[in-house]
Every structure is written in C-alpha cells, then in structure tokens.
Design a protein around this motif. Structure first.
Motif, short mmCIF file in Angstrom:
data_model
loop_
_atom_site.label_atom_id
_atom_site.label_comp_id
_atom_site.label_asym_id
_atom_site.label_seq_id
_atom_site.Cartn_x
_atom_site.Cartn_y
_atom_site.Cartn_z
N ALA A 142 0.84 -1.20 0.00
CA ALA A 142 0.00 0.00 0.00
C ALA A 142 0.87 1.25 0.00
N PRO A 143 1.54 1.57 -1.12
CA PRO A 143 2.39 2.78 -1.16
C PRO A 143 1.60 4.06 -1.00
N GLN A 144 0.27 4.01 -1.16
CA GLN A 144 -0.53 5.23 -1.03
C GLN A 144 -0.73 5.62 0.42
N VAL A 145 -0.40 4.73 1.38
CA VAL A 145 -0.61 5.00 2.80
C VAL A 145 0.63 5.69 3.36
N SER A 146 0.42 6.82 4.04
CA SER A 146 1.53 7.49 4.72
C SER A 146 1.70 6.89 6.11
N ILE A 147 2.95 6.99 6.65
CA ILE A 147 3.32 6.31 7.89
C ILE A 147 3.87 7.33 8.87
N VAL A 148 3.43 7.20 10.13
CA VAL A 148 3.95 8.03 11.23
C VAL A 148 4.55 7.07 12.26
N LEU A 149 5.84 7.28 12.60
CA LEU A 149 6.53 6.44 13.56
C LEU A 149 6.50 7.11 14.93
N TYR A 150 6.07 6.33 15.94
CA TYR A 150 6.10 6.77 17.33
C TYR A 150 7.15 5.93 18.04
N PRO A 151 8.42 6.43 18.14
CA PRO A 151 9.51 5.60 18.66
C PRO A 151 9.37 5.38 20.16
N THR A 152 9.73 4.16 20.58
CA THR A 152 9.70 3.81 22.00
C THR A 152 10.53 2.55 22.19
N PRO A 153 11.20 2.40 23.34
CA PRO A 153 11.88 1.13 23.62
C PRO A 153 10.84 0.01 23.76
N VAL A 154 11.19 -1.19 23.34
CA VAL A 154 10.26 -2.32 23.42
C VAL A 154 10.82 -3.43 24.29
N GLN A 155 11.94 -3.17 24.99
CA GLN A 155 12.55 -4.21 25.81
C GLN A 155 13.40 -3.53 26.86
N GLY A 156 13.45 -4.14 28.06
CA GLY A 156 14.29 -3.61 29.12
C GLY A 156 13.48 -2.93 30.20
N ASP A 157 14.23 -2.40 31.19
CA ASP A 157 13.58 -1.75 32.33
C ASP A 157 12.87 -0.48 31.88
N GLY A 158 11.67 -0.30 32.34
CA GLY A 158 10.90 0.89 32.03
C GLY A 158 10.29 0.90 30.65
N ALA A 159 10.47 -0.18 29.87
CA ALA A 159 9.94 -0.19 28.51
C ALA A 159 8.41 -0.17 28.51
N ALA A 160 7.79 -0.88 29.45
CA ALA A 160 6.33 -0.97 29.47
C ALA A 160 5.71 0.41 29.67
N ALA A 161 6.26 1.20 30.64
CA ALA A 161 5.72 2.54 30.89
C ALA A 161 5.89 3.43 29.68
N GLN A 162 7.02 3.34 28.98
CA GLN A 162 7.24 4.17 27.80
C GLN A 162 6.32 3.75 26.64
N ILE A 163 6.09 2.44 26.50
CA ILE A 163 5.17 1.98 25.46
C ILE A 163 3.77 2.53 25.72
#
Length: 469
Positions: free
Chosen positions: A172-193
């Motif tokens: 689907a090249p017609q779809v634009s994408i927005v990235l919301y960066p966040t850690p996904v592993q390690g201490d405090g990752a759950a709160a940041q997600i």
C-alpha cells in the motif's frame, strides 16, 4: 507310573516365562500410567542433535540425572536454541525406551528456568483483566477499510519496523506512515510503550495504530504483558493492531488490542489493503458498472421503441373512440327493442293465464243446481239404510237381554259379593245371597245345601223381605 508322565520334583510350579520385550513394554505402560505429564527442572548436559531433528540430552541436579529426548515436531516449536549448561523447566512424559530398556523423559515443552513464575504472573494478570472486562469483544472496534495514515509504535532499531515498512511500501504505497519511537525491551519499557500509545491517541493524526516488535523469549516480550500497556491500548481512541513476536507468542497486549496479528508483517497486511488488489477490484467494478450501464441503456432504448409503436395521433384516437361510441349506440338500440318485445310477450302470457284462472259464477251455479237433487236422494237413501240396520240390531239385542230370560220364569242367584252363583257348592250354610226375578228380588240366608246329580240344585233358605228392583 507311565513313562510319559513328568517326574515330580517336589517344588511349587514356576511363574510363566516372558520375553524381555514384553517385560520392557509392561514396564513402560506402568510408568506412563503411574506418572501423568509433569514439570521437571534441571540443568542441560550431554546435548546432541540427531540428523533426524530429534534432540537428546540429560537433565541433572546435584544428586541425580535422567535421559531426555525432544522429538523433531516438538523441538521446532521451542522458539529458542537449547544449549548445554542451561537451566530449564521441561514438561515431560515419564516412559521407558523399550529397545534398550533405558528410563527416559519425553519432553513435550520446555522453558528457561524462572519462566514458569513469569507465566504464572501472566496467567494471574490475564484472569484479573478478563474478569474486569478489558478483553471483551463488545468494546473492540473494526479496522478502517481504506486508511490514509498508519501509526507505528515500536523501536526505530527493531527488525519488526523494517518488516512493517517494507510490507506497507510493497502492498500500500498510497498509505503514509507516522513512527512513534519507544523502547520495546528492558527496564521501564512498558511505561514508555503505554505513554507512546497515549500520545499517539491524543495527537489523532492517524487512522489506526500498529504496536509491534519481533520475536523473543518471554522475558524479551514481558514489556507487552504489562497492565499499563493493556489499559493504554483499550483507552486509545484509534483502532489498535498488535503484532508482537512470532505466531506462537501471545501477550496481554494481543488480548487488549482491537485486532491481534501473529507477526509484525501480518499486522502490516491487516492494516491496509493491497493496492494491486484494490486496483483489480476497481477494474472489475468498473467493468461491471460499464456493463450494467450498457445493459440499462439497451433496455431503455428497447422500451422507447416499444412505447413509440404504441404512441398514436390524437385524431386517430378520437376516430377509434367515435367508432366505439357508434357500436355502443347500435347495441343499446337493439337491446331496447329486444327488451320491449320480451316485455310485451310476457304481458300477453300473463293475460292468458289470468283469463284461465278467473272464476265463472254461472257455470258453477248450474253445476250446484245439478248436484243438489243428487245430494238429497243420497241422504234419504243413507238414512233409510241406517234405520234398517238400527232396527235389526235392536231386535238382536232384545234376544240377548237377561231380563227377557227372567220374564220366562227364570231367576238369578248372587252371593253377598254380587257374583252369580252357578254351583251350590259355592254357598255355605248361614251365608247370605240374593235371588233376582223378572220383577223384584229376594234376600235370603242359606240353611242347608243339597246336591243332586241330574236335577236342579235345591237350597234350603230363609227368605228376608224382598226389595223391589
């Protein structure tokens, strides 16, 4: 004693002899029935991988060890590589390898030591949130059919991000994408997600959100088994697709999401329809629409031709109506004449019937005058005949009259009850009786009774004063 009889040894009879294979089979069956599937903890040693794909090793602790085997079909489902020195917890079937008589454990599943506690914590959290209704399907939203912008919550360094971007770019090249960066592993990752998901929902710049990361152990994926992440997903105003780990991995975030994907690539495929498939559908729909429009135009043209054939000039329609009116007038005149003729014929018939039914007094008077003498003659004749019959009956009745008999000198004897006495034995001495004559009557009392065989009965009686009758 016969020579063929066995000699007695004096010892008790021996148990039946069984082969080794039967002994091992019986031992295996007893072991498998006595020990259900259970979890065993220990350290991996003497590990070897056979060309068939089976994995052989030993589990040991400080005091003992036991042989173990993981068959190829189970080894492929582990999701991590088994090595010597690892401390694991294995779900095993206690059995016996019959061919060699070796006691061994058939491993059905395995996890790193300590994973059992994490899994129990996962189950407790899942049960509590499920009772709360956080995973209820009634509150989950449908994904948009044609999203314009898709948000991705993951780490910029994650391989899962590259998989999602390549899949969306290809499909689907017609779809634009927005990235919301966040850690996904390690201490405090759950709160940041959780915070990143809330921020994406507050910005509201996307049509849906993908929360993803690649595969790993349960410890690696533990940030997605956090209650804060699950609540952030449910509170997000955007539809959320969760694609965490491999197909066999399952997290609390998967349960809370509006749609669970087995892998990040599958999440990208669910997020937006394939452009080529949409173009094919659009082409098919366009061809169907053009065909439908053409058929509709053909039908309308045919209908116009049919209506044109039915269309008439007003003068022609008036001429047809005038001719129809003349026909109706002719039919009306003929009907009136026919009705008048029928009415006249009916009147004439009724007149004839009336003349036939009207009475003729003169004719009836003549008939009455002729019947009167006949009636008088018949009446005189009938009266004379009835008088003659009456006289004849009177004479016959006079002959039967009892008083006529008494007039000739006879009498009638009756007892005190008024019954006629025909036999002297019917009376007794001192019984009262009456004697009836042609004129008068005598009451008497019996003095004595005499019987004569061939003469008249004689009674000796004392007469009382006679009473006229």
């Amino acid at each position: 004693m016969s020579d063929s009889a066995p000699a007695s040894t004096g010892f008790p009879p021996l148990a039946p002899v069984i082969p080794v294979s039967m002994l091992n089979r019986l031992a295996r069956e007893r072991l498998e029935s006595a020990f259900p599937l259970c979890w065993v903890a220990g350290e991996v040693s003497n590990l070897s991988r056979a060309p068939s794909g089976h994995v052989y090793f030993s589990l040991k602790d400080a005091a003992a060890q036991v042989r173990c085997v993981i068959f190829r079909s189970r080894a492929q489902l582990l999701g991590w590589r088994l090595e010597n020195g690892q401390h694991i917890e294995a779900r095993v079937l206690v059995t016996l390898y019959e061919a060699r008589g070796d006691f061994q454990l058939n491993v059905e599943a395995a996890r790193r030591a300590g994973v059992g506690n994490l899994y129990e914590e996962f189950l407790r959290l899942k049960e509590r949130l499920e009772r709360e209704g956080l995973f209820a399907s009634a509150g989950k939203r449908a994904l948009p059919a044609f999203p314009r912008r898709v948000g991705i919550v993951t780490s910029p360094q994650a391989a899962a991000l590259r998989d999602v971007l390549s899949t969306l770019g290809r499909r689907a090249p017609q779809v634009s994408i927005v990235l919301y960066p966040t850690p996904v592993q390690g201490d405090g990752a759950a709160a940041q997600i959780a915070a990143t998901i809330r921020r994406a929902g507050e910005r509201g710049e996307c049509d849906l959100l993908i929360v993803c990361r690649g595969g790993g152990s349960i410890e690696d994926l533990w940030a997605f088994n956090d209650e804060a992440v699950a609540r952030a997903i449910r509170a997000c105003p955007l539809p959320v697709i969760c694609g965490v780990g491999h197909e066999t991995d399952f997290t609390i975030a998967d349960l809370a999401a509006d749609q669970r994907a087995p892998t990040p690539t599958a999440a990208a495929e669910l997020a937006a329809p394939e452009q080529a498939a949409l173009c094919r559908r659009l082409g098919v729909t366009r061809a169907t629409l053009l065909r439908s429009i053409g058929q509709s135009l053909d039908q309308r043209g045919q209908q116009v031709d049919w209506l044109a054939r039915r269309l008439q000039h007003p003068a022609q329609a008036l001429a047809v109506q005038r001719e129809s009116l003349r026909n109706l007038q002719r039919r009306l005149g003929a009907g009136l004449l026919q009705a008048s003729a029928q009415a006249r014929s009916g009147m004439a018939s009724l007149g004839r019937r009336l003349l036939l039914s009207r009475p003729d007094p003169a004719r009836h008077a003549n008939r009455l005058a002729g019947l009167t003498p006949r009636l008088r003659g018949a009446w005189h004749e009938a009266r004379q005949s009835r008088s003659a019959d009456l006289a004849r009956l009177r004479d016959g009745l006079a002959h039967l009259n009892p008083r006529a008999v008494l007039a000739r000198g006879y009498s009638v004897v009756a007892d005190d009850q008024g019954r006629v006495v025909r036999d002297s034995t019917a009376l007794e001495p001192r019984q009262r009786f009456a004697v009836l004559f042609h004129r008068g009557r005598v009451d008497a009392t019996v003095v004595s009774v005499f019987e004569e065989d061939d003469t008249v009965l004689a009674l000796s009686a004392i007469a009382s004063p006679a009473s006229p009758e």
